[in-house]
Design an enzyme around this catalytic site. Structure first.
Site, mmCIF file in Angstrom:
data_model
loop_
_atom_site.group_PDB
_atom_site.id
_atom_site.type_symbol
_atom_site.label_atom_id
_atom_site.label_comp_id
_atom_site.label_asym_id
_atom_site.label_seq_id
_atom_site.Cartn_x
_atom_site.Cartn_y
_atom_site.Cartn_z
ATOM 1 N N ASP A 80 -13.120 7.694 -6.874
ATOM 2 C CA ASP A 80 -11.710 7.981 -6.639
ATOM 3 C C ASP A 80 -11.223 8.931 -7.735
ATOM 4 O O ASP A 80 -11.990 9.741 -8.243
ATOM 5 C CB ASP A 80 -10.941 6.646 -6.651
ATOM 6 C CG ASP A 80 -9.619 6.692 -5.912
ATOM 7 O OD1 ASP A 80 -8.715 7.405 -6.374
ATOM 8 O OD2 ASP A 80 -9.486 6.011 -4.883
ATOM 9 N N THR A 82 -9.846 10.118 -11.460
ATOM 10 C CA THR A 82 -10.006 9.756 -12.860
ATOM 11 C C THR A 82 -9.406 10.851 -13.737
ATOM 12 O O THR A 82 -9.077 11.947 -13.257
ATOM 13 C CB THR A 82 -11.478 9.518 -13.233
ATOM 14 O OG1 THR A 82 -11.543 8.847 -14.497
ATOM 15 C CG2 THR A 82 -12.261 10.820 -13.313
ATOM 16 N N GLY A 146 -19.320 8.642 -11.922
ATOM 17 C CA GLY A 146 -19.130 9.332 -10.649
ATOM 18 C C GLY A 146 -20.240 10.354 -10.484
ATOM 19 O O GLY A 146 -20.388 11.253 -11.325
ATOM 20 N N CYS A 175 -9.226 5.339 -10.828
ATOM 21 C CA CYS A 175 -10.214 4.902 -9.832
ATOM 22 C C CYS A 175 -9.582 4.095 -8.705
ATOM 23 O O CYS A 175 -10.286 3.404 -7.965
ATOM 24 C CB CYS A 175 -11.339 4.108 -10.484
ATOM 25 S SG CYS A 175 -12.185 5.025 -11.782
#
Length: 239
Positions: A80, A82, A146, A175
């Site tokens: 997601d 960051t 990630g 996130c």
């Protein structure tokens, strides 16, 4: 430790430029033009959005982001949203997953282990959370994960909060996880020596990946990626 790889240590970098470099290095590694290569650096303040999305997790207005000089980038990494910024150490491995190492989950766990070992060296005990990628000190995330993999060559990687501006994390729901917080080595132990953390991270990279790392310059990296680009163009001209 017979395998040799490259280690590119940079300072404070623009995310967009390094994202482009990663893409070119990933292609060059696929073509066998370079060996496994690790980039270690810090980013200028920015928000990055992964394949899961995350635009909705930006809490601040555009005017606030502009005031703080924080850019927003969409990327092809997993996860997601960051934050990246000065005081946060980032490691991007561009490596080929081959043989028994051709395991995406094992690679992700190895990158988390890299952060766990580095933190432990400085007296900070951290852990994994089963449902959430990354590394945690109690209920606060101290290291993020990630990754992306193209034809079994990795890019993106991990970030470790040493002494970033923690205010910037409040501009997002990191996130997309609202029930936990974010912390740093400085918050836990007062640690602010980024050079020392870089040194230990490199040592742990060599041990974990069973590789001897040789320093490489940014100009050399650009030359390697240009060679890969020429190979692609030559291939296209023959089709």
């Amino acid at each position: 430790m017979n395998r040799i790889g490259y280690y590119l240590e940079l300072g404070l970098c623009d995310y967009g430029e390094i994202y482009h470099v990663q893409q070119q290095l990933n292609l060059a590694r696929q073509l066998g033009r370079i060996g496994d290569t690790f980039l270690v650096l810090e980013h200028k303040p920015c928000l990055t959005i992964g394949r899961k999305g995350g635009q909705e997790h930006i809490r601040a207005d555009k005017s606030v982001l502009q005031q703080e000089n924080i850019k927003v980038y969409e990327t092809n990494r997993g996860g997601d949203i960051t934050y990246h910024g000065p005081g946060q150490l980032v490691c991007y491995p561009i490596i080929a997953l081959q043989g028994e190492d051709r395991d995406v989950h094992a690679f992700a766990r190895k990158m988390e282990e890299l952060l766990l070992r580095t933190l432990r060296f400085f007296g900070i005990e951290a852990e994994r959370k089963t449902q959430y990628p990354g590394v945690w000190a109690g209920d606060a995330k101290i290291g993020a994960l990630g990754i992306a993999i193209r034809k079994w060559v990795t890019m993106h990687g991990v970030s470790l909060n040493i002494c970033p501006d923690m205010r910037h994390f409040s501009l997002i729901t990191p996130c997309g996880i609202s029930q936990f917080g974010v912390t740093s080595m400085k918050n836990i132990s007062g640690m602010t020596d980024i050079a020392a953390v870089r040194c230990e991270l490199r040592r742990q990279l060599e041990e974990l990946f069973r590789i001897r790392l040789k320093n490489i310059s940014f100009d050399s990296v650009k030359g390697m990626t240009e060679d890969a680009k020429e190979t692609i163009l030559a291939g296209c001209s023959r089709t």
